[in-house]
Design an enzyme around this catalytic site. Structure first.
Site, mmCIF file in Angstrom:
data_model
loop_
_atom_site.group_PDB
_atom_site.id
_atom_site.type_symbol
_atom_site.label_atom_id
_atom_site.label_comp_id
_atom_site.label_asym_id
_atom_site.label_seq_id
_atom_site.Cartn_x
_atom_site.Cartn_y
_atom_site.Cartn_z
ATOM 1 N N CYS A 125 0.844 -1.196 0.000
ATOM 2 C CA CYS A 125 0.000 0.000 0.000
ATOM 3 C C CYS A 125 0.878 1.245 0.000
ATOM 4 O O CYS A 125 1.794 1.362 0.818
ATOM 5 C CB CYS A 125 -0.912 -0.003 1.225
ATOM 6 N N CYS A 128 0.144 3.338 3.617
ATOM 7 C CA CYS A 128 0.666 2.926 4.927
ATOM 8 C C CYS A 128 1.925 2.069 4.831
ATOM 9 O O CYS A 128 2.493 1.682 5.852
ATOM 10 C CB CYS A 128 -0.405 2.162 5.696
ATOM 11 N N CYS A 292 19.499 40.211 -21.765
ATOM 12 C CA CYS A 292 20.533 39.826 -22.748
ATOM 13 C C CYS A 292 20.266 40.332 -24.157
ATOM 14 O O CYS A 292 21.034 40.027 -25.068
ATOM 15 C CB CYS A 292 20.672 38.305 -22.778
ATOM 16 N N CYS A 305 12.788 34.233 -22.808
ATOM 17 C CA CYS A 305 13.882 34.708 -23.650
ATOM 18 C C CYS A 305 14.576 33.508 -24.291
ATOM 19 O O CYS A 305 14.827 32.502 -23.632
ATOM 20 C CB CYS A 305 14.884 35.517 -22.833
ATOM 21 N N GLU A 987 42.274 21.697 17.018
ATOM 22 C CA GLU A 987 42.836 21.695 15.665
ATOM 23 C C GLU A 987 44.053 22.602 15.675
ATOM 24 O O GLU A 987 44.049 23.650 16.336
ATOM 25 C CB GLU A 987 41.817 22.201 14.635
#
EC number: 2.4.2.30
Length: 1013
Positions: A125, A128, A292, A305, A987
């Protein structure tokens, strides 16, 4: 090719000839009759083609939800528009050819809904995700799979209750009833009655009463809708009145002259000319695009365009209110009665209510946010995968979780994934340790399918955390089984029949559903300067022509994200090994798929073959073959600096015969094999989505990679500056053309977010090291006296010695590994298989001036195995200037850690490939600039020599020991009591590679957790 502005699944038009046949009934479709198409991926080229149907046959295969789903709908005559609307509203039932009657008298069967008794218990299904038992009533909503539209309508089955609860979502309209379901007539009488009760039709009287409650608002809306409908009808009749008269009174040449006189571009095809002319005569001549200066063209919902913002990218400007000027009919056309009488009246085009308003795409000067500036013109662009971390993944939920099923389904779908009820289809299972201990039948299926189980807080973490998917899966994994998770690529269109051959022309094949997107493997035969493409069928009797130092072989690329195309074109001039015969072989298609075709033309003299080769090259690129400076032109291909694996055979021989005569210790031999493993390099490239057919190992040029770095820097800056989407689109097209990617059938994703850009930076970092490794492999092939392993060892210019594990220094290193494994990195343990002492040629001399600095520490640095040929031969390097700064927490430098597992995560091992390499380097840190959050360091403060990112956990400083004047922070991890830092662990970053002296290389095995207890 696919239209750049139109990505709709369906198309409607009037047949231009009587040659096309219906894909359903196979009869011809009469000229000028209304025909409907399902758009499908062409097996022959990188684009879509229409599968035409008679109007009545079309509705047996298509599930159209709205007229806006159909390209060309608004160009139809009004009566035909009404006909299409009626068919949509009645669920596709047309009552014409192919129509079907329903069970109830006077009611028509809905073609996209069905009911039946389940034929087996195999279906699931869709509501579900539970199985539908055999003989149970099931109801289907028929839909078209966008990946396989040529299959037509496919049943998606539901339990009756699940279907009823989703009636509105599944567009089972109020006026529909159970009696209209296909298959209703064959149900048992008691089942018919039950279904009628659960799926009744809503009477029209009820609708009127509801409208009356709303009072004047509904009446006003209804009046407005009726007025809009009348305006659309009048507009359609006006346009078609002009079209009919143009066809009757004007020649094609007359119509072309009219367009030219009104400063409009002349398109190809009579129907296109008539469409543009009628639009201009009805509403006014269109002014050029404001972005353009290209030509605007009407397409269904707006004016698009057709121009280009650059040689790489089409303009994405669209609007519903274009600038216009009055239509002018030149005096010389006064002899045509229709044109003489025609009086232009300025008016605006009316759009249907369901047409989305079209906003113009911002130009490059826009300050609109990059995240929101994507216009509706480019709504179909694929965003970078980082936006939805579960894209392409199916998840299975087992047991009681913190969210109910509906909430979980929505949550997963919001993250790009899907919920499935079948273990074999799932990439990941969401559950709990309790469920694993209980080992229900469902969990047994999960275990047998080898699906990894993660705790349900994985979903919360993946939504809120910026960590990589694989890292989060490792963090939240709770099952003792499961392989590394791979994201599922959308299936390509189903395979079509092919008559592909190595003769004059071959058709392409679309990949099988489960075929993924990997290119087929080809054995390449290298003769002289380049390999003959095996698809030509001539690899055993011909070679690529080389003349005046120029090899007549080219691989071309073209990427257009708006279109969704990712195309290649290969061209070779082949000369017979013995006779004076020549061939021009060309092949084309979509990168990473089998979509495409090829053609082989035969010639009996060299000049004719060369002329043909040069002509095709110029046609595809716009450039002459002999030209030294290449210019990119819009919609034209771009040449890639690659070849089909020159030196590939020599490299294979070198690696296959390795080890027989080696003078090196066995562990060092194994290390060299590992570092120069060609298959590992190929796997890494596939992981980066690199297309190995267009970008083989042998031709990864530094220049190409540096150009790609520059493009990523530009796009990162564009995103940071909230530049226009057009600019980001342009840079993305250029990047993917330069570095061919294998996306299968997916659209190339827009480089629109920082995380995805950083992924591509890491990809280039690794490609640089792979390029170094392969270049080293190719060099010095001629020496037959020495063993290949010894030759490769010498190329590294690094002295490598095995360290006895019982020695004092080895014991310190083993203690360092044991003590500094971070608590959060609990999905694996580390075993040290070998310790090597390394001494890079010239590195100590470079490091000596920094040896006087205080605070020298022995620190970890992890990297992929494929990177070590580059690291050992050239040292650790700082990201090149071309690389974008994004992604480096403290700027461009060399990063180290004092917790082994922090660096080990960068080895990128997996359960399938669990052995990695990690470095220990002596780092002259000097005075450290301590930081708690990200800072893009370009220059250290005065008096500082390095940066330390402060973490919440660090090795116990009381246990630090010294070895030859260098501190080894090998204490166990402890809380630093620094709570306002963004780092979990320390670090260390240096910005001058001379501050690093590599000392040890460890071969480590990652023991991924195989037990929960």
């Amino acid at each position: 090719m696919a239209d750049s502005q139109d990505d709709k699944l369906y198309k409607a038009e009037y047949a231009k000839s009587g040659r096309a046949s219906c894909k359903k009934c196979k009869d011809n479709i009469a000229k000028d009759s209304l025909r409907m198409a399902i758009m499908v991926q062409s097996p022959m080229f990188d684009g879509k083609v229409p599968h035409w149907h008679h109007f009545s046959c079309f509705w047996l295969r298509a599930a159209v939800q709205s007229p806006s789903d159909i390209s060309g709908f608004t160009d139809l005559r009004w009566d035909d528009q009404e006909k299409v609307k009626t068919a949509i509203e009645s669920g596709g039932a047309t009552g014409g050819k192919g129509g079907q009657k329903g069970a109830a008298k006077g009611e028509k069967t809905l073609n996209d809904f069905a009911v039946e008794y389940a034929k087996s218990n195999r279906s699931t299904c869709k509501g579900c995700d539970q199985k539908i038992e055999k003989d149970q009533i099931r109801v289907s909503k028929k839909t078209v799979d966008p990946e396989k539209p040529q299959l037509g309508l496919i049943d998606r089955w539901y339990h009756t209750g699940c279907f009823v609860s989703r009636r509105e979502e599944l567009i089972f309209k109020p006026e529909y009833s159970a009696a209209q379901l296909k298959g209703f007539a064959v149900l048992r009488d008691e089942d018919k009655e039950e279904l009628k009760k659960r799926l009744p039709a809503v009477k029209s009287e009820g609708k009127r009463k509801a409208d009356e409650v709303d009072g004047g608002v509904s009446k006003k809306q209804k009046k407005e809708d009726e007025k809009l409908e009348q305006n659309l009808k009048d507009q359609s009749q006006l346009i078609w009145g002009i079209k009919d008269k143009l066809k009757k009174f004007c020649s094609i040449n007359d119509m072309k002259e009219l367009l030219i006189a009104n400063s409009q571009e002349v398109p190809s095809g009579e129907s296109n000319i008539v469409d543009r002319l009628s639009d201009c005569m009805a509403f006014g001549s269109l002014k050029p695009c404001e972005t353009c200066k290209g030509q605007l063209v009407f397409k269904s919902d707006a004016y698009y365009c057709t121009g280009d913002i650059s040689a790489w990218t089409k303009c994405v400007f669209k609007t519903q209110t274009p600038d216009r000027k009055d239509w002018v009919t030149p005096k010389e056309f006064s002899e045509i009665p229709f044109l003489k009488k025609f009086k232009f009246k300025r008016q605006d085009r009316v759009f249907p209510k369901d047409a989305p308003p079209a906003a113009a795409t911002p130009s490059s000067g826009s300050t609109t946010s990059a995240a929101t500036s994507v216009s509706s013109a480019s709504k179909n662009l694929t965003e970078a995968p980082a936006d939805k971390p579960l894209t392409g993944m199916k998840l299975l939920a087992v047991g009681k979780l913190s969210k109910n099923k509906d909430d979980l389904k929505k949550f997963v779908e919001d993250l790009g994934g899907k919920i499935t009820g079948t273990a074999s289809k799932a990439a990941l299972c969401i559950s709990s340790k309790k469920e694993i201990e209980k080992m229900s039948k469902k969990m047994e299926e999960v275990r047998d399918a080898g699906v990894r189980v993660v705790a349900d807080d994985f979903l919360t973490d993946i939504k809120e955390s910026g960590k990589a998917l694989q890292e989060l899966i490792s963090l939240h994994a709770i099952s003792p089984w499961g392989a590394e998770v791979k994201v599922e690529a959308p299936a390509a269109a189903a395979a079509t029949k092919s008559t592909g051959a190595h003769s004059s022309k071959s058709t392409g094949k679309v990949k099988e559903e489960e075929g993924g997107s990997k290119s087929k493997k080809m054995k390449l035969t290298v003769k002289g300067g380049a390999a003959v493409d095996p698809d030509s069928g001539l690899e055993n009797c011909a070679h690529v022509l080389e003349q005046n130092g120029k090899i007549y072989s080219a691989t071309l690329g073209l990427v257009d994200i708006v279109r969704g195309t990712n195309s290649y074109y290969k061209l070779q001039l082949l000369e017979d090994d013995v006779q004076k015969r020549y061939w021009v072989f060309r092949s084309w298609g979509r990168v990473g798929t089998t979509i495409g075709g090829n053609k082989l033309d035969k010639f009996y003299d060299k000049n004719s073959a060369m002329d043909n080769f040069c002509g095709v090259y110029e046609e595809k690129t716009g450039n002459a073959w002999a030209s030294s400076n290449f210019t990119k032109y819009p919609n034209k291909f771009y040449p890639l600096e690659i070849d089909y694996g020159q030196d590939e055979e020599a490299v294979k021989k070198l690696t296959q015969s390795a080890g027989a005569k080696s003078q090196l210790e066995k562990p060092v031999q194994d290390l060299i094999r590992m570092i120069f493993d060609v298959e590992s390099m190929k796997k890494a490239m596939v992981e980066f989505e690199i297309d190995l057919q267009k970008m083989p190992l042998g031709k990864l040029s530094k220049r190409q990679i540096q150009s790609a770095y520059s493009l990523l820097s530009e796009v990162q800056q564009a995103v940071a500056d909230s530049s226009s989407e057009s600019l980001i689109l342009d840079l993305s097209n250029r990047f993917y053309t330069l570095i061919p990617h294998d996306f299968g059938m997916k659209k190339p994703p827009l480089l629109s977010n920082v995380d995805y850009i950083q992924q591509k930076v890491q990809m280039l970092d690794n490609l640089l090291d792979i390029e170094v490794a392969y270049s080293l492999l190719r060099g010095g092939v001629e020496n037959n006296e020495k063993d290949p392993i010894d030759i490769n060892y010498e190329k590294l210019k690094t002295k490598i010695e095995v360290v006895d594990k019982s020695s004092h220094e080895a014991q310190l290193i083993l203690q360092y590994v044991k003590n500094t494994h971070a608590a959060t990195h609990n999905t694996y343990t580390l075993d040290v298989e070998e310790i090597f002492k390394i001494e890079r040629e010239g590195e100590y001399q470079r490091y000596r001036p920094f040896k006087e600095l205080p605070n020298r520490q022995l620190l970890w640095h992890g990297s992929r195995t494929t990177n070590y040929a580059g690291i050992l031969s050239q040292g650790l390097r700082i990201a090149p200037p071309e690389a974008p700064v994004t992604g480096y927490m403290f700027g461009k430098g060399v990063y180290f850690a004092d917790m082994v597992s922090k660096s080990a995560n960068y080895c990128h091992t997996s359960q399938a490939d669990p052995v990695g390499l990690i470095l220990l380097g002596e780092v002259a840190l000097g005075n450290m600039h301590e930081l708690k959050k990200a800072s893009h360091i370009t220059k250290l403060p005065k008096g500082k020599h390095s940066v330390k990112g402060l973490g919440r956990s660090a090795p116990d400083p009381r246990a630090t020991v010294s070895l030859n004047g260098v501190d080894i922070p090998l204490g166990k991890g402890m809380n630093t009591n620094i709570d306002d830092t963004s780092l979990l662990y320390n670090e260390y970053i240096v910005y001058d590679v001379s501050q690093v002296n590599l000392k040890y290389l460890l071969k480590i095995r990652f023991n991924y957790q195989t037990s929960l207890w």
